[in-house]
Design an enzyme around this catalytic site. Structure first.
Site, mmCIF file in Angstrom:
data_model
loop_
_atom_site.group_PDB
_atom_site.id
_atom_site.type_symbol
_atom_site.label_atom_id
_atom_site.label_comp_id
_atom_site.label_asym_id
_atom_site.label_seq_id
_atom_site.Cartn_x
_atom_site.Cartn_y
_atom_site.Cartn_z
ATOM 1 N N ASP A 145 31.814 95.140 22.787
ATOM 2 C CA ASP A 145 31.747 94.507 21.460
ATOM 3 C C ASP A 145 33.093 94.676 21.022
ATOM 4 O O ASP A 145 33.791 95.498 21.343
ATOM 5 C CB ASP A 145 30.950 95.291 20.540
ATOM 6 C CG ASP A 145 30.583 94.522 19.158
ATOM 7 O OD1 ASP A 145 29.497 94.265 19.004
ATOM 8 O OD2 ASP A 145 31.633 94.369 18.376
ATOM 9 N N ASN A 176 19.291 92.514 16.347
ATOM 10 C CA ASN A 176 19.269 92.303 14.662
ATOM 11 C C ASN A 176 18.629 90.942 14.834
ATOM 12 O O ASN A 176 19.475 89.940 15.449
ATOM 13 C CB ASN A 176 20.837 92.411 14.198
ATOM 14 C CG ASN A 176 21.207 93.597 14.154
ATOM 15 O OD1 ASN A 176 20.395 94.485 13.659
ATOM 16 N ND2 ASN A 176 22.478 93.950 14.429
ATOM 17 N N VAL A 215 25.794 86.587 14.876
ATOM 18 C CA VAL A 215 25.902 85.700 15.939
ATOM 19 C C VAL A 215 24.460 85.242 16.229
ATOM 20 O O VAL A 215 23.669 85.853 16.869
ATOM 21 C CB VAL A 215 26.897 86.383 17.225
ATOM 22 C CG1 VAL A 215 26.853 85.338 18.318
ATOM 23 C CG2 VAL A 215 28.077 86.818 16.652
ATOM 24 N N HIS A 270 21.102 88.730 21.261
ATOM 25 C CA HIS A 270 21.717 89.678 22.009
ATOM 26 C C HIS A 270 21.162 91.236 21.735
ATOM 27 O O HIS A 270 20.686 91.402 20.735
ATOM 28 C CB HIS A 270 23.143 89.714 21.704
ATOM 29 C CG HIS A 270 23.612 89.630 20.242
ATOM 30 N ND1 HIS A 270 23.299 88.657 19.489
ATOM 31 C CD2 HIS A 270 23.985 90.894 19.432
ATOM 32 C CE1 HIS A 270 23.727 88.773 18.120
ATOM 33 N NE2 HIS A 270 24.100 90.339 18.114
ATOM 34 N N HIS A 305 22.303 94.875 21.545
ATOM 35 C CA HIS A 305 23.302 95.980 21.292
ATOM 36 C C HIS A 305 23.072 97.401 22.009
ATOM 37 O O HIS A 305 22.083 97.917 22.065
ATOM 38 C CB HIS A 305 23.734 96.339 19.962
ATOM 39 C CG HIS A 305 24.071 95.410 19.076
ATOM 40 N ND1 HIS A 305 25.347 95.346 18.581
ATOM 41 C CD2 HIS A 305 23.346 94.316 18.618
ATOM 42 C CE1 HIS A 305 25.504 94.147 17.628
ATOM 43 N NE2 HIS A 305 24.485 93.821 17.692
HETATM 44 P P1 AMP Z 1 24.910 90.982 15.207
HETATM 45 O O1 AMP Z 1 25.604 91.283 13.862
HETATM 46 O O2 AMP Z 1 23.781 91.829 15.775
HETATM 47 O O3 AMP Z 1 24.843 89.424 15.371
HETATM 48 O O4 AMP Z 1 26.070 91.384 16.434
HETATM 49 C C1 AMP Z 1 27.271 90.554 16.607
HETATM 50 C C2 AMP Z 1 28.007 91.314 17.361
HETATM 51 O O5 AMP Z 1 29.133 90.726 17.969
HETATM 52 C C3 AMP Z 1 29.038 92.166 16.342
HETATM 53 O O6 AMP Z 1 28.697 93.489 16.600
HETATM 54 C C4 AMP Z 1 30.391 91.746 16.595
HETATM 55 O O7 AMP Z 1 31.458 92.953 16.320
HETATM 56 C C5 AMP Z 1 30.331 91.183 17.919
HETATM 57 N N1 AMP Z 1 31.429 90.140 18.078
HETATM 58 C C6 AMP Z 1 31.944 89.092 17.326
HETATM 59 N N2 AMP Z 1 32.773 88.434 18.023
HETATM 60 C C7 AMP Z 1 32.956 89.054 19.344
HETATM 61 C C8 AMP Z 1 33.703 88.609 20.539
HETATM 62 N N3 AMP Z 1 34.812 87.721 20.487
HETATM 63 N N4 AMP Z 1 33.680 89.593 21.560
HETATM 64 C C9 AMP Z 1 32.797 90.547 21.541
HETATM 65 N N5 AMP Z 1 31.988 90.869 20.513
HETATM 66 C C10 AMP Z 1 32.040 90.129 19.485
#
Ligand code: AMP
Length: 113
Positions: free
Chosen positions: A29, A86, A95, A99, A101
């Site tokens: 992340d 989430n 996103v 996914h 975490h």
């Molecule tokens: P969520 O909030 O559960 O949708 O998690 C999305 C995660 O993607 C967040 O923890 C962000 O920090 C992470 N994220 C966003 N852009 C990138 C990226 N380019 N590479 C790696 N992680 C990312």
């Protein structure tokens, strides 16, 4: 631009990939909230938990097996770790490509914030 994580999977956007197999890819992340913070995503684009169908059961199982592999190679199994998914705005999903975490390297409280 399309889906951010699809772009990472297609190597159009760089990421620190720590594991990949036929079904899933895991990368660090960019804004880690724990000493180890890795995201495991299926190669198949599925927006979120609410979009899952029975046909995705194997894919999701493979994502969890990949998460377990990440935890193992990151040395998290002995002390323990947390997996988080989430789904939707209230949970803070940002996103919309499903996914998991993988969080480790510190202790976690319950309930989560
Ligand atoms: P969520 O909030 O559960 O949708 O998690 C999305 C995660 O993607 C967040 O923890 C962000 O920090 C992470 N994220 C966003 N852009 C990138 C990226 N380019 N590479 C790696 N992680 C990312």
């Amino acid at each position: 631009m399309g889906c951010l994580f699809c772009n990472i999977l297609e190597k159009k956007i760089p990421a620190s990939i720590v594991y990949e197999d036929e079904h899933a890819v895991a990368f660090r992340d960019v804004r880690p909230i724990a000493p180890t913070h890795v995201l495991v995503v299926p190669r198949k684009h599925i927006a979120g938990i609410r979009d899952l169908s029975a046909a995705d059961a194997t894919t999701i199982g493979q994502v969890f097996l990949a998460a377990r592999q990440v935890a193992k190679q990151e040395g998290l199994e002995e002390h323990g770790y947390r997996l988080v998914v989430n789904d939707g705005d209230a949970a803070g999903q940002t996103v919309h490509h499903i996914h998991v975490h993988v969080l480790g390297g510190r202790d976690f409280t319950w309930p989560p914030g």
